[in-house]
Design a protein around this motif. Structure first.
Motif, PDB file in Angstrom:
ATOM      1  N   HIS A 171       0.920  -1.243   0.196  1.00  0.00           N
ATOM      2  CA  HIS A 171      -0.091   0.062   0.034  1.00  0.00           C
ATOM      3  C   HIS A 171       0.859   1.321  -0.030  1.00  0.00           C
ATOM      4  O   HIS A 171       0.478   2.257  -0.759  1.00  0.00           O
ATOM      5  CB  HIS A 171      -0.864  -0.160   1.163  1.00  0.00           C
ATOM      6  N   PHE A 172       1.890   1.266   0.832  1.00  0.00           N
ATOM      7  CA  PHE A 172       2.764   2.333   0.802  1.00  0.00           C
ATOM      8  C   PHE A 172       3.540   2.613  -0.426  1.00  0.00           C
ATOM      9  O   PHE A 172       3.863   3.816  -1.021  1.00  0.00           O
ATOM     10  CB  PHE A 172       4.043   2.159   1.945  1.00  0.00           C
ATOM     11  N   LYS A 200       4.108   6.914  -4.067  1.00  0.00           N
ATOM     12  CA  LYS A 200       4.848   6.738  -5.097  1.00  0.00           C
ATOM     13  C   LYS A 200       5.588   7.854  -5.752  1.00  0.00           C
ATOM     14  O   LYS A 200       6.655   8.249  -6.227  1.00  0.00           O
ATOM     15  CB  LYS A 200       3.958   6.342  -6.459  1.00  0.00           C
ATOM     16  N   HIS A 201       4.788   9.269  -5.053  1.00  0.00           N
ATOM     17  CA  HIS A 201       5.533  10.457  -5.649  1.00  0.00           C
ATOM     18  C   HIS A 201       6.683  10.790  -5.052  1.00  0.00           C
ATOM     19  O   HIS A 201       7.196  11.836  -5.376  1.00  0.00           O
ATOM     20  CB  HIS A 201       4.324  11.516  -5.263  1.00  0.00           C
ATOM     21  N   VAL A 202       7.054  10.205  -3.806  1.00  0.00           N
ATOM     22  CA  VAL A 202       8.392  10.403  -3.333  1.00  0.00           C
ATOM     23  C   VAL A 202       9.443   9.278  -3.611  1.00  0.00           C
ATOM     24  O   VAL A 202      10.477   9.192  -2.862  1.00  0.00           O
ATOM     25  CB  VAL A 202       8.483  10.685  -1.530  1.00  0.00           C
ATOM     26  N   SER A 203       9.036   8.424  -4.543  1.00  0.00           N
ATOM     27  CA  SER A 203       9.921   7.200  -4.784  1.00  0.00           C
ATOM     28  C   SER A 203       9.951   6.200  -3.746  1.00  0.00           C
ATOM     29  O   SER A 203      11.072   5.927  -3.380  1.00  0.00           O
ATOM     30  CB  SER A 203      11.209   7.637  -5.416  1.00  0.00           C
ATOM     31  N   CYS A 235      10.970   5.169   7.660  1.00  0.00           N
ATOM     32  CA  CYS A 235      12.238   6.014   7.822  1.00  0.00           C
ATOM     33  C   CYS A 235      12.566   6.536   6.339  1.00  0.00           C
ATOM     34  O   CYS A 235      12.752   7.448   6.238  1.00  0.00           O
ATOM     35  CB  CYS A 235      13.210   5.542   8.571  1.00  0.00           C
ATOM     36  N   GLN A 236      12.557   5.392   5.378  1.00  0.00           N
ATOM     37  CA  GLN A 236      12.784   5.611   4.077  1.00  0.00           C
ATOM     38  C   GLN A 236      11.949   6.377   3.503  1.00  0.00           C
ATOM     39  O   GLN A 236      12.408   7.444   3.008  1.00  0.00           O
ATOM     40  CB  GLN A 236      12.865   4.115   3.252  1.00  0.00           C
ATOM     41  N   ILE A 237      10.757   6.417   3.565  1.00  0.00           N
ATOM     42  CA  ILE A 237       9.637   7.317   3.044  1.00  0.00           C
ATOM     43  C   ILE A 237       9.913   8.594   3.601  1.00  0.00           C
ATOM     44  O   ILE A 237       9.694   9.673   2.904  1.00  0.00           O
ATOM     45  CB  ILE A 237       8.064   6.614   3.376  1.00  0.00           C
ATOM     46  N   HIS A 238      10.096   8.917   4.986  1.00  0.00           N
ATOM     47  CA  HIS A 238      10.192  10.188   5.470  1.00  0.00           C
ATOM     48  C   HIS A 238      11.261  10.816   5.004  1.00  0.00           C
ATOM     49  O   HIS A 238      11.331  12.074   4.754  1.00  0.00           O
ATOM     50  CB  HIS A 238       9.897  10.150   6.932  1.00  0.00           C
ATOM     51  N   PHE A 239      12.354  10.359   4.982  1.00  0.00           N
ATOM     52  CA  PHE A 239      13.478  10.991   4.464  1.00  0.00           C
ATOM     53  C   PHE A 239      13.656  11.282   3.140  1.00  0.00           C
ATOM     54  O   PHE A 239      13.889  12.265   2.775  1.00  0.00           O
ATOM     55  CB  PHE A 239      14.619  10.006   4.924  1.00  0.00           C
ATOM     56  N   ARG A 240      13.122  10.507   2.211  1.00  0.00           N
ATOM     57  CA  ARG A 240      13.002  10.604   0.768  1.00  0.00           C
ATOM     58  C   ARG A 240      11.849  11.737   0.367  1.00  0.00           C
ATOM     59  O   ARG A 240      12.047  12.530  -0.430  1.00  0.00           O
ATOM     60  CB  ARG A 240      12.589   9.353   0.070  1.00  0.00           C
ATOM     61  N   CYS A 241      11.039  11.882   1.283  1.00  0.00           N
ATOM     62  CA  CYS A 241      10.044  12.955   1.265  1.00  0.00           C
ATOM     63  C   CYS A 241      10.735  14.228   1.328  1.00  0.00           C
ATOM     64  O   CYS A 241      10.292  15.276   0.989  1.00  0.00           O
ATOM     65  CB  CYS A 241       8.700  12.529   2.150  1.00  0.00           C
TER      66      CYS A 241
END
Length: 544
Positions: free
Chosen positions: A290-291, A296-299, A494-500
């Motif tokens: 789901h994530f 997807k917009h933040v890869s 963590c990966q999502i938030h940093f990439r965001c």
């Protein structure tokens, strides 16, 4: 025979809504089961709007806008088209047919086209049957805990107001108005209503840093978590990110008659539906599929973590059990003040895991790990399943001499300790042992690491704002200052938030904070020669 399907139609003010209006004034007949919601542009329709409509019992949702070359806002309808495709993917994962969602481009003078679409959509929905969520809309309401009981159980009444919590708090460093000490002091003075209605209740990251410092063992994270139950009882929810779309699909997963469809990504791996031996392992996927869509917009590429985890397990001789009807672990619902739905998810997952006959569960998400290992035993009778993070499993194999890496991964890395894996579960050495065992990897530590590590800045999707961004940028700067090539974490969020944080403009010098972020499973998969083809951040050299 179902009653007439209920359709919610989000219509663009300039074309689709005008087309519907034209159908009306022209006396063009179409079913009266549609409710129009006028928006300025179809691009304004977020996935959360659509999911909320289904949650509220709509049998179908239509998004209507200008023809693709005629958008009054240049490309809003193109954004709507992409969002709808992504939302269809989410609906398929959730077991709610993607055919319940449609998009239609209608000009202001195309009343017949609008009416024809409603007639056709109604026929299609009659064949699909009623929305399974409609019967489950009403949830059993749980009485919030007594505030004095929360204070007593979390030892908040033992606070001596020394201020060590505030001095060590990541949020307090960026927002001087936020203070764990002041929050507890306010509660000791019987001002709980002020806390329950304040933004500060939702700003806390529940990262456990303050609890590492507290000389009297005040469990502040638990105090915040349970106080949010009382706030939610007042109708407050902390304004979650993306208008709460993640919470919509978490709530949807609590429904009994909505089997999930979440395993199409696992084709090509060795898996099984049920344990065939007494020591068989189950891989708990969690919300990674789901994530992968919602961010997807933040890869986010969250499914790469799931694929790499499966590839790693296969490479070390494990054919894991996968559950096609697995649900979210419930962590975010629990920490946002919704224990009733958390327990509903826990019971569903526990029943599925028990039926699989697997005795060990491996998790790649620290929040899932902490929830299954610490929270499930609290609400489930007879929960005796061994739960381990994938880094612990790999560290055990390394210690036993049963894991050898075939490839050299030539890179210098620094490691982000996830809060749930580190301060909650006490797992600090296992990920480092794995990284140091990979040929060619050099591990350098940040100034704040281990129990002192700084949180990634967001918890349970409710603390995402300027303060979170400042925390993330400060942490990325600390990682970059080590001279590392890659920031490695063991947590998908963590990966999502940093990439965001790095996906848009950043304050100051981008070169001071711009560093690739990878999950630990990515490096392990590369070292084993089983990485996903899409991953190519670090150089890999075959060992001679």
């Amino acid at each position: 025979m179902m009653a007439e399907p209920q359709i919610i139609a989000f219509t663009c003010n300039w074309c689709a809504y005008a087309g519907a209006d034209y159908a009306g004034v022209s006396r063009i007949q179409y079913p009266v089961n549609v409710r129009l919601v006028r928006v300025m542009c179809s691009g304004r329709v977020e996935p959360s709007f659509i999911l909320k409509a289904f949650e509220e019992g709509a049998d179908g949702v239509l998004v209507g806008g200008c023809h693709e070359a005629d958008c009054h806002y240049i490309n809003g309808n193109l954004k709507a088209r992409d969002r709808i495709q992504d939302t269809k993917r989410l609906l398929s994962l959730l077991g709610l047919s993607a055919d319940r969602l449609r998009v239609k481009w209608v000009n202001a003078n195309e009343g017949e086209a609008f009416a024809s679409e409603i007639r056709d959509f109604t026929c299609a929905l009659e064949k699909l049957g009623p929305n399974p969520l409609a019967k489950s809309k009403e949830q059993v309401k749980v009485s919030p805990p007594d505030f004095n009981e929360i204070m007593s159980r979390t030892d908040a009444s033992l606070c001596i107001e020394c201020g060590k919590c505030t001095a060590s708090c990541s949020v307090s460093r960026q927002d001087p108005e936020f203070s764990p000490r002041a929050i507890v002091e306010q509660s000791l003075e019987n001002m709980e209503t002020e806390l329950e209605t304040s933004r500060q209740l939702w700003d806390c990251l529940t990262c456990h840093t303050c609890e590492e410092r507290c000389p009297h063992g005040v469990r502040f994270s638990e105090f915040i978590r349970d106080s949010r139950v009382r706030a939610r009882d007042l109708g407050l929810d902390g304004c979650p990110t993306q208008s709460g779309q993640m919470y919509s699909w978490m709530r949807m997963m609590t429904v009994d008659n909505l089997p999930q469809q979440r395993l199409s990504w696992a084709e090509g791996f060795k898996t099984k539906k049920k344990a065939t031996g007494k020591n068989d392992t189950l891989f708990f996927v969690g919300c990674l599929p789901h994530f992968d869509i919602s961010h997807k917009h933040v890869s986010a590429n969250s499914l790469d973590i799931a694929r790499d985890s499966l590839a790693i397990l296969n490479a070390i001789g494990i054919t894991p059990v996968l559950l096609s009807d697995e649900r979210c672990c419930g962590h975010d619902l629990l920490f946002s003040g919704d224990p009733a739905r958390f327990e509903a998810l826990a019971k569903k997952n526990a029943a599925l895991i028990k039926a699989s006959e697997a005795r060990r569960v491996v998790v790649s998400c620290p929040e899932g790990y902490q929830t299954l290992a610490q929270e499930y035993p609290r609400v489930l009778k007879g929960w005796d399943v061994e739960v381990t993070h994938i880094s612990e499993l790999l560290a055990e194999r390394i210690d036993a001499g049963k894991l050898e890496f075939s490839n050299e991964v030539a890179t210098t890395v620094t490691y982000q300790d996830p809060c749930r894996l580190g301060r909650y579960m006490g797992v600090y050495s296992a990920p480092r042992k794995v990284l140091e065992a990979i040929p060619g990897v050099e591990l350098v530590e940040m100034e704040h690491s281990g129990a002192d590590a700084i949180c990634c800045g967001v918890s349970s999707w409710v603390s995402c704002g300027a303060t979170a961004k400042n925390i993330q940028i400060a942490r990325l700067a600390e990682a970059k200052a080590t001279g590392a090539d890659v920031l490695v974490t063991a947590c998908p969020k963590c990966q999502i938030h940093f990439r965001c944080a790095l996906s848009g403009k950043v304050p100051g010098d981008r070169d001071a904070v711009d560093i690739p972020v990878e999950d630990i499973t990515s490096l392990v998969a590369k070292a084993l020669g089983v990485a996903s083809p899409s991953e190519a951040v670090v150089k890999v050299k075959k060992q001679e």
